[in-house]
Design a protein around this motif. Structure first.
Motif, PDB file in Angstrom:
ATOM      1  N   SER A   1      -3.229  30.717  23.923  1.00 14.31           N
ATOM      2  CA  SER A   1      -2.232  31.017  22.905  1.00 14.31           C
ATOM      3  C   SER A   1      -1.638  29.698  22.442  1.00 14.31           C
ATOM      4  N   GLU A   2      -1.282  29.625  21.161  1.00  8.85           N
ATOM      5  CA  GLU A   2      -0.800  28.343  20.644  1.00  8.85           C
ATOM      6  C   GLU A   2       0.120  28.546  19.461  1.00  8.85           C
ATOM      7  N   VAL A   3       0.885  27.497  19.176  1.00  8.09           N
ATOM      8  CA  VAL A   3       1.727  27.439  17.990  1.00  8.09           C
ATOM      9  C   VAL A   3       1.321  26.199  17.208  1.00  8.09           C
ATOM     10  N   ARG A   4       0.972  26.408  15.937  1.00  6.12           N
ATOM     11  CA  ARG A   4       0.579  25.300  15.059  1.00  6.12           C
ATOM     12  C   ARG A   4       1.707  25.035  14.070  1.00  6.12           C
ATOM     13  N   SER A   5       2.073  23.781  13.948  1.00  4.21           N
ATOM     14  CA  SER A   5       3.210  23.430  13.098  1.00  4.21           C
ATOM     15  C   SER A   5       2.864  22.275  12.182  1.00  4.21           C
ATOM     16  N   PHE A   6       3.289  22.379  10.913  1.00  2.00           N
ATOM     17  CA  PHE A   6       3.305  21.238  10.009  1.00  2.00           C
ATOM     18  C   PHE A   6       4.663  20.580  10.150  1.00  2.00           C
ATOM     19  N   VAL A   7       4.661  19.304  10.493  1.00  2.00           N
ATOM     20  CA  VAL A   7       5.912  18.585  10.718  1.00  2.00           C
ATOM     21  C   VAL A   7       6.326  17.812   9.473  1.00  2.00           C
ATOM     22  N   ASP A   8       5.361  17.166   8.832  1.00  2.00           N
ATOM     23  CA  ASP A   8       5.660  16.339   7.671  1.00  2.00           C
ATOM     24  C   ASP A   8       4.466  16.405   6.722  1.00  2.00           C
ATOM     25  N   VAL A   9       4.659  17.017   5.572  1.00  2.00           N
ATOM     26  CA  VAL A   9       3.558  17.202   4.631  1.00  2.00           C
ATOM     27  C   VAL A   9       3.137  15.879   4.012  1.00  2.00           C
ATOM     28  N   ALA A  10       4.092  15.042   3.629  1.00  2.00           N
ATOM     29  CA  ALA A  10       3.780  13.796   2.928  1.00  2.00           C
ATOM     30  C   ALA A  10       2.899  12.881   3.760  1.00  2.00           C
ATOM     31  N   ASN A  11       3.119  12.868   5.085  1.00  2.00           N
ATOM     32  CA  ASN A  11       2.344  12.006   5.973  1.00  2.00           C
ATOM     33  C   ASN A  11       1.301  12.785   6.766  1.00  2.00           C
ATOM     34  N   ASN A  12       1.112  14.058   6.398  1.00  2.00           N
ATOM     35  CA  ASN A  12       0.080  14.908   7.003  1.00  2.00           C
ATOM     36  C   ASN A  12       0.189  14.916   8.529  1.00  2.00           C
ATOM     37  N   ILE A  13       1.389  15.197   9.020  1.00  2.00           N
ATOM     38  CA  ILE A  13       1.611  15.280  10.462  1.00  2.00           C
ATOM     39  C   ILE A  13       1.641  16.751  10.865  1.00  2.00           C
ATOM     40  N   HIS A  14       0.764  17.112  11.770  1.00  2.00           N
ATOM     41  CA  HIS A  14       0.793  18.460  12.310  1.00  2.00           C
ATOM     42  C   HIS A  14       0.616  18.403  13.814  1.00  2.00           C
ATOM     43  N   GLN A  15       1.011  19.463  14.495  1.00  2.00           N
ATOM     44  CA  GLN A  15       0.839  19.528  15.939  1.00  2.00           C
ATOM     45  C   GLN A  15       0.448  20.936  16.355  1.00  2.00           C
ATOM     46  N   THR A  16      -0.285  21.031  17.456  1.00  2.00           N
ATOM     47  CA  THR A  16      -0.632  22.300  18.060  1.00  2.00           C
ATOM     48  C   THR A  16      -0.171  22.275  19.507  1.00  2.00           C
ATOM     49  N   ILE A  17       0.663  23.220  19.882  1.00  2.00           N
ATOM     50  CA  ILE A  17       1.137  23.368  21.255  1.00  2.00           C
ATOM     51  C   ILE A  17       0.375  24.537  21.853  1.00  2.00           C
ATOM     52  N   ARG A  18      -0.424  24.252  22.880  1.00  2.00           N
ATOM     53  CA  ARG A  18      -1.391  25.241  23.376  1.00  2.00           C
ATOM     54  C   ARG A  18      -1.266  25.425  24.884  1.00  2.00           C
ATOM     55  N   LEU A  19      -1.420  26.682  25.326  1.00  2.00           N
ATOM     56  CA  LEU A  19      -1.463  27.001  26.746  1.00  2.00           C
ATOM     57  C   LEU A  19      -2.636  27.936  26.983  1.00  2.00           C
ATOM     58  N   CYS A  20      -3.504  27.566  27.919  1.00  2.00           N
ATOM     59  CA  CYS A  20      -4.731  28.319  28.171  1.00  2.00           C
ATOM     60  C   CYS A  20      -4.801  28.794  29.613  1.00  2.00           C
ATOM     61  N   GLY A  21      -5.434  29.965  29.791  1.00  2.00           N
ATOM     62  CA  GLY A  21      -5.857  30.482  31.091  1.00  2.00           C
ATOM     63  C   GLY A  21      -4.944  30.125  32.246  1.00  2.00           C
ATOM     64  N   ASN A  22      -5.518  29.411  33.218  1.00  2.00           N
ATOM     65  CA  ASN A  22      -4.771  28.987  34.395  1.00  2.00           C
ATOM     66  C   ASN A  22      -4.436  27.502  34.360  1.00  2.00           C
ATOM     67  N   ASP A  23      -4.264  26.942  33.169  1.00  2.00           N
ATOM     68  CA  ASP A  23      -3.876  25.540  33.058  1.00  2.00           C
ATOM     69  C   ASP A  23      -2.530  25.305  33.728  1.00  2.00           C
ATOM     70  N   ARG A  24      -2.422  24.199  34.437  1.00  2.00           N
ATOM     71  CA  ARG A  24      -1.158  23.805  35.056  1.00  2.00           C
ATOM     72  C   ARG A  24      -0.356  22.892  34.133  1.00  2.00           C
ATOM     73  N   HIS A  25      -0.819  22.718  32.919  1.00  2.00           N
ATOM     74  CA  HIS A  25      -0.172  21.820  31.969  1.00  2.00           C
ATOM     75  C   HIS A  25      -0.061  22.492  30.608  1.00  2.00           C
ATOM     76  N   LEU A  26       0.804  21.950  29.788  1.00  2.00           N
ATOM     77  CA  LEU A  26       0.916  22.346  28.384  1.00  2.00           C
ATOM     78  C   LEU A  26       0.212  21.287  27.549  1.00  2.00           C
ATOM     79  N   THR A  27      -0.658  21.725  26.646  1.00  2.00           N
ATOM     80  CA  THR A  27      -1.412  20.790  25.806  1.00  2.00           C
ATOM     81  C   THR A  27      -0.730  20.634  24.454  1.00  2.00           C
TER      82      THR A  27
END
Length: 453
Positions: free
Chosen positions: A113-139
């Motif tokens: 599951s993830e959340v995709r965000s546009f942060v700054d359109v002019a500089n084409n900055i985007h991020q994806t915050i993702r969590l998978c299966g049994n991951d012990r970390h947030l990507t």
């Protein structure tokens, strides 16, 4: 059956172009990403706002944002910021945030599951915050650029902020090995006068970094080498992309003007016990960097002449994608890593084994003994080859260990009662047949002679 409707729109594609579509949902407010190990709260207008370790209950408010420093120019005889020098336009410059726009989409899948965000359109900055299966970390996957440099240029950083009382201290790895302590505005071996409070606190980070307190530790594993600083307690700041407009005069002869798009991934670990977080980050870094056994295979012609059946068997044997660092692996223990497994000729195998922990940093930072026979075939091919001889070499695989004459020192220890004792230098234990013992930080190299059945 519930009827669903999907609206389509027309797009224009360039030659050989493509367009991808996903089933995403725009949302406002916050959404929770969670599995058995991690829970993250993500806001539609702010991004990441809270991170929790679901196993021990450690939680921290957390933000993840993008900023830029103005680089120093070479006007008026100043030392410019460039390829070899990082220097903001003023020594104590504060970074400027990219905050032109922010919009988010939520995607829920059977694995991730993830959340995709546009942060700054002019500089084409985007991020994806993702969590998978049994991951012990947030990507956190970040895409930046092309950055608009303006008239000054931009030094772009990614900043992660928490409430961890890190006491002006953070740690960075040395070539993904032993961690080095960093203290803000300080140097460990000489008196230091602070003249560049921003630039002087950025240090190289090849693989991962962490901050810690008495009750929480945050580690960040990157996918590329970066510079990292902690300019305030609870913060980690990563240098991501640089658009400098002036040459720093150190030999390159041109400005470091990265007019490209950069995509980079950070894996964030949080926990209450430092050794647990370090263990997860160490093992996770190996798994993500080297998910399978590394093979630098020679061509089939190199190992001829052999029968076709043996050639196919050998090819299958040395390209088996067996994960070597998972807890349930029958091949290697969790604190060992198969660095190299290369077939030099028909009957000689070059092997490098590495202990991935440093002394004292984890419960797994203990000696481990490995039977070299366990790294030959995958379990389905056990018995396809046997070891007839093992010789240890230097790390380059050129000189045998027996032919290396190292300087041996003895250390004199003075006890409280005035008596003294001499302790010889500790060396790696000798090879015991087919078994090798790895101490923390060991990297040992062997040439193994094998007999095919």
């Amino acid at each position: 059956r519930q009827q669903q409707t999907m609206d389509y729109t027309t797009v224009t594609l360039n030659p050989f172009g493509s367009a991808n579509y996903i089933n995403a949902t725009a949302f406002s407010g916050s959404v929770k990403l969670s599995n058995s190990y991690v829970t993250a709260l993500v806001d539609s207008n702010k991004g990441l706002v809270q991170l929790t370790n679901a196993q021990d209950g450690t939680t921290s408010p957390i933000t993840h944002n993008y900023y830029w420093y103005c680089p120093m120019s070479n006007e008026n005889g100043e030392q410019a910021s460039g390829a070899y020098i990082l220097r903001p336009c003023t020594p104590d410059a504060m970074p400027t945030a990219f905050t032109n726009s922010f919009s988010s989409l939520s995607i829920v899948g059977p694995v991730c599951s993830e959340v995709r965000s546009f942060v700054d359109v002019a500089n084409n900055i985007h991020q994806t915050i993702r969590l998978c299966g049994n991951d012990r970390h947030l990507t956190i996957q970040t895409g930046i650029g092309e950055i608009q440099p303006g008239t000054e240029g931009k030094e772009v950083v990614m900043k992660i902020q928490t409430n961890i009382a890190s006491d002006s201290t953070w740690y960075t790895d040395s070539q993904a090995l032993e961690m080095q302590q960093r203290v803000r505005n300080s140097r460990p071996n000489y008196p230091y006068t602070v003249t560049e409070p921003v630039a002087s606190n950025f240090f190289p980070c090849n693989q991962w970094t962490y901050i810690t307190s008495s009750n929480a530790t945050l580690a960040v594993v990157g996918d590329v080498s970066r510079a990292v600083a902690s300019l305030a307690d609870g913060e980690l700041e990563f240098l991501i992309i640089r658009r400098d407009l002036y040459d720093d005069g150190r030999g390159v002869g041109q400005a470091l003007n990265e007019s490209i798009r950069v995509i980079t991934t950070s894996r964030v670990y949080l926990g209450g016990k430092a050794t647990d977080v370090i263990t997860d980050a160490r093992v996770g870094a190996v798994l993500h960097t080297h998910p399978f056994t590394q093979l630098y295979a020679q061509s089939e012609e190199t190992i001829n002449p052999v029968s076709n059946a043996k050639r196919l068997l050998r090819k299958k044997l040395f390209t088996a994608n067996a994960t070597l660092t998972s807890k349930d692996s029958s091949l290697l223990p969790q604190n060992a890593f198969l660095h190299t497994r290369q077939l030099l000729d028909a009957n000689t195998l070059l092997v490098r084994l590495q202990h991935i922990f440093a002394v004292g940093e984890s419960d797994l930072a203990t000696p481990v003994t490995i039977d070299l026979a366990s790294i030959l075939p995958a379990s389905a091919l056990t018995g396809a080859a046997t070891i007839t001889n093992v010789v240890e070499y230097d790390i380059n695989g050129v000189t045998t260990l027996d032919d290396i004459n190292r300087m041996r020192r003895t250390y004199t220890t003075c006890a409280a009662d005035g008596t003294t004792s001499e302790t010889p230098t500790k060396f790696t234990p000798a090879l015991d047949g087919q078994k090798v013992t790895l101490n923390p930080m060991d990297l040992r190299t062997f040439k193994i002679t094998i007999q095919w059945k």
